[in-house]
Design an enzyme around this catalytic site. Sequence first.
Site, short mmCIF file in Angstrom:
data_model
loop_
_atom_site.label_atom_id
_atom_site.label_comp_id
_atom_site.label_asym_id
_atom_site.label_seq_id
_atom_site.Cartn_x
_atom_site.Cartn_y
_atom_site.Cartn_z
N PHE A 85 0.85 -1.20 0.00
CA PHE A 85 0.00 0.00 0.00
C PHE A 85 0.88 1.25 0.00
CE2 PHE A 85 -2.42 3.45 1.71
CZ PHE A 85 -3.75 3.23 1.36
N CYS A 86 1.87 1.29 0.90
CA CYS A 86 2.74 2.46 0.98
C CYS A 86 3.68 2.58 -0.22
CB CYS A 86 3.54 2.43 2.29
SG CYS A 86 2.54 2.70 3.77
N VAL A 87 4.12 1.44 -0.75
CA VAL A 87 4.95 1.48 -1.96
C VAL A 87 4.18 2.13 -3.10
CG1 VAL A 87 6.05 0.07 -3.74
CG2 VAL A 87 6.43 -0.46 -1.32
N HIS A 90 3.58 5.98 -2.43
CA HIS A 90 4.73 6.87 -2.54
C HIS A 90 5.41 6.79 -3.90
CE1 HIS A 90 4.35 8.63 1.37
NE2 HIS A 90 3.85 7.46 1.72
#
Length: 332
Positions: A85-87, A90
């Site tokens: 999700f964060c990959v 960002h």
Amino acid sequence: MAGRFRYVTPVRARDATGRTARVYAQVADDFGMARMPVFRTLSPAPDVLAATWAVLRESLLAGDAPRSAKEVVALGVSMANRCPFCVDAHTTLLHATGDHRLAEVVAGGGTPDDPFHAALLAWARDGGPAPDPAAEYLGTALAFHFINRMVSALLTEDLLPAGLQRSRLVRSAGGRALAGAVRREPPAGASLPLVEGLPARSEPAWAAGTPLGAAYAVLRAVTEAGGELLSAAARAAVLDTVSGWDGTHPPTNRAWLNGPLAPLDAEDRAGTRLALLVALAPYRVTDADVVAWRGARPDEDVVRLFAFAAITATTALEPRLAATMPYLGGRS
């Protein structure tokens, strides 16, 4: 939107009041996104929400270091922590800085063309010496070691329906939509009124006297308090296990939990197991793990226990990361 959230029901923007409403407003202004799932999932615990936002804002958004370089750090840490999700998020935000090639090279597991970006990614993702001593890089890395754990445990993997965020075209288009907000330079310290009145630990040496240091001190205090949801014996088992952790991912089976759990009473094992999973392997938390501990506990307690686990892991990593920063000499 509701399908993104696991174990908690976030406070809707129209229902938010007090500290939560003020955080939501600043997130919308400074991030350019009014409904960020990462922060909405923390909303049942307004102090955790505010402190997490303050650390993220004062490290990633504000300050003198280039936003694109800090996004590389966020991506590197998120890759190391296996937080898709964060990959995805960002990668999109790195597109928003205008460096589209860099975004896709990093997302694809490649090495950036620019030697500084390559060294920064290697530091954040793989360990090793940091190429620059800016406190904002260390703050961004620590912010994402904390946030990745909360996201992996409390959100599903998909930023967009059907995993559309994994399309290069979608990421590039999303980046262009966010470009105006991302390329602004918000003033440092504007998040501190949001954490006013909350408890704080001493500021870390690597950021003492700065808004980032003040925000991090509050995050430590409000999240460590979540350990009070466990018995003294359970809390000690979590702290002792994480303090001896080598920073790597535990084995895929759960045999590594047997040692910490063995001395505990049956009633303490569920909370200890859940906290250790969030700290060391949050992507392996299951519904059964949460149900075994939760009982009739409210959403706020879920956020607080998870935050305690996440900050315990982050605090364990802090001196190791600080030791790689030339000006810190190993202080944290």
